[in-house]
Design an enzyme around this catalytic site. Structure first.
Site, PDB file in Angstrom:
ATOM      1  N   HIS A 169       0.720  -0.996  -0.086  1.00 13.89           N
ATOM      2  CA  HIS A 169      -0.488  -0.118   0.125  1.00 13.89           C
ATOM      3  C   HIS A 169       1.388   1.020  -0.246  1.00 13.89           C
ATOM      4  O   HIS A 169       0.535   2.026   0.946  1.00 13.89           O
ATOM      5  CB  HIS A 169      -0.655  -0.249   1.633  1.00 13.89           C
ATOM      6  CG  HIS A 169      -1.763   0.783   1.636  1.00 13.89           C
ATOM      7  ND1 HIS A 169      -1.603   2.357   1.251  1.00 13.89           N
ATOM      8  CD2 HIS A 169      -3.283   0.574   1.568  1.00 13.89           C
ATOM      9  CE1 HIS A 169      -2.720   2.550   1.352  1.00 13.89           C
ATOM     10  NE2 HIS A 169      -3.517   2.090   1.646  1.00 13.89           N
ATOM     11  N   GLU A 269      -1.503   1.078  -4.944  1.00 13.22           N
ATOM     12  CA  GLU A 269      -0.901  -0.393  -4.362  1.00 13.22           C
ATOM     13  C   GLU A 269      -1.070  -0.754  -5.171  1.00 13.22           C
ATOM     14  O   GLU A 269      -1.986  -1.459  -5.621  1.00 13.22           O
ATOM     15  CB  GLU A 269      -2.251   0.041  -3.362  1.00 13.22           C
ATOM     16  CG  GLU A 269      -2.684   1.262  -2.739  1.00 13.22           C
ATOM     17  CD  GLU A 269      -3.664   1.035  -1.487  1.00 13.22           C
ATOM     18  OE1 GLU A 269      -4.255   0.126  -1.725  1.00 13.22           O
ATOM     19  OE2 GLU A 269      -4.366   2.421  -1.655  1.00 13.22           O
TER      20      GLU A 269
HETATM   21  O1  LIG Z   1      -7.832   3.831   6.630  1.00  9.85           O
HETATM   22  P1  LIG Z   1      -6.614   2.968   6.568  1.00  9.85           P
HETATM   23  O2  LIG Z   1      -7.089   1.467   6.902  1.00  9.85           O
HETATM   24  O3  LIG Z   1      -5.183   2.120   6.515  1.00  9.85           O
HETATM   25  O4  LIG Z   1      -7.270   2.467   4.738  1.00  9.85           O
HETATM   26  C1  LIG Z   1      -6.926   3.407   3.934  1.00  9.85           C
HETATM   27  C2  LIG Z   1      -7.477   3.379   2.508  1.00  9.85           C
HETATM   28  O5  LIG Z   1      -6.737   2.107   1.865  1.00  9.85           O
HETATM   29  C3  LIG Z   1      -6.526   1.565   0.626  1.00  9.85           C
HETATM   30  O6  LIG Z   1      -6.877   2.617  -0.211  1.00  9.85           O
HETATM   31  C4  LIG Z   1      -8.456   1.492   0.720  1.00  9.85           C
HETATM   32  O7  LIG Z   1      -8.769   1.174  -0.680  1.00  9.85           O
HETATM   33  C5  LIG Z   1      -9.135   2.397   1.006  1.00  9.85           C
HETATM   34  O8  LIG Z   1     -10.683   2.280   1.221  1.00  9.85           O
HETATM   35  C6  LIG Z   1      -8.874   2.888   2.592  1.00  9.85           C
HETATM   36  O9  LIG Z   1      -9.788   4.352   2.514  1.00  9.85           O
END
Ligand SMILES: O=P(O)(O)OC[C@H]1O[C@H](O)[C@H](O)[C@@H](O)[C@@H]1O
Length: 296
Positions: A169, A269
């Site tokens: 990510h 990601e």
């Molecule tokens: O806040 P987190 O749990 O780290 O996730 C952050 C982001 O991660 C990914 O990109 C998902 O597609 C998003 O839906 C999410 O908001």
């Protein structure tokens, strides 16, 4: 606490205490510098000499056990998003992105040559989560040089086939997300997590959110940063999708995202968002290679 773990004519790797329960490695090398948290096994920073930082890290991130670190390259595993497949095959709602990013990783190997710093971390155990009880061993190899290579190898140590989803990510640092494009995404179909509409196709004008999309593509991507006159090339291996995320102004409601932070990064990601099998006693790997091209 500060411990020098490796030092030679090319650089130094140190272990330090970032916060209670959060230890990290940092290196200074003739090619650049960087840091990696053992909590989460998470790359926090990488900055080749003479370059802007490659990974963005929030100034207001949590650094505490039980919370995810906001920025760098969180490892989403063994599930991506908020759904896990239980051993009986049923899907269950869970907190986002799995336990790997909130686990204590161990140093497996460190080395440093004239061109690279190589760090290997491992995570070994079972019953990390009642949702995913299988015994597993993760190994993550990070090679920092003029380019960056990250490989996550997952071994299923249980006697059942397991299924995972996951992502590397990456939070990429950009001059301004509003002046950043990723042209290769324009050719791919995406599922829009915000609207719920699937198999969309549209031109991505820039990377300022709110954007949360799963692109059905594993093509090489180039993040074109007009402000910094830099291109970040990202090639994934073993991944079927790209996820693109930027919270836009909604980021102002996130306590662990500093003010205006949403202008400074784009998450691209390398992901597998469909369930992938790992047979008993087998290993699979996902990886990404990142190269920088500066126009100035
Ligand atoms: O806040 P987190 O749990 O780290 O996730 C952050 C982001 O991660 C990914 O990109 C998902 O597609 C998003 O839906 C999410 O908001």
């Amino acid at each position: 606490m500060l411990e020098i773990l490796l030092e030679n004519e090319f650089g130094r790797i140190e272990l330090y205490q970032l916060a209670t329960g959060v230890q990290a490695l940092r290196f200074v090398h003739q090619k650049g510098q960087g840091s990696v948290s053992l909590y989460g096994g998470q790359v926090l920073s990488w900055q080749p000499n003479g370059q802007q930082p490659v990974f963005w890290l929030s100034d207001t991130s949590h650094y505490s056990v039980g919370k995810a670190i906001r920025g760098g390259v969180p490892l989403c595993w063994p599930w991506f998003g908020g759904e896990v497949k239980l051993p009986n095959g049923e899907l269950s709602k869970v907190s986002n992105h799995g336990f790997a990013r909130q686990s204590q990783w161990k140093i497996a190997d460190l080395s440093m040559s004239d061109t690279t710093v190589e760090i290997t971390l491992s995570l070994f155990g079972q019953a990390f989560s009642s949702y995913w009880p299988a015994a597993c061993e993760l190994s993550q190899t990070l090679v920092f040089g003029e380019s960056f290579q990250q490989t996550l190898t997952m071994k299923n140590l249980s006697d059942q086939t397991v299924e995972y989803t996951g992502a590397l990510h990456s939070y990429f640092c950009v001059g301004n997300s509003q002046e950043t494009e990723i042209p290769a995404l324009n050719d791919a179909l995406y599922d829009d997590k915000l609207s719920g509409y699937n198999k969309q196709k549209s031109t991505l004008e820039n990377c300022m959110g709110p954007i949360d999309r799963i692109y059905q593509s594993s093509d090489k991507m180039v993040i074109v940063d007009h402000k910094w006159q830099r291109e970040i090339e990202v090639q994934s291996h073993g991944c079927q999708q790209w996820v693109l995320w930027n919270p836009g102004k909604g980021g102002q409601n996130m306590v662990d995202l500093h003010a205006e932070g949403e202008n400074e990064f784009v998450c691209l990601e390398a992901a597998n968002t469909d369930w992938q099998e790992i047979a008993s006693q087998s290993s699979v790997s996902i990886s990404q290679t990142i190269k920088l091209h500066v126009k100035r």
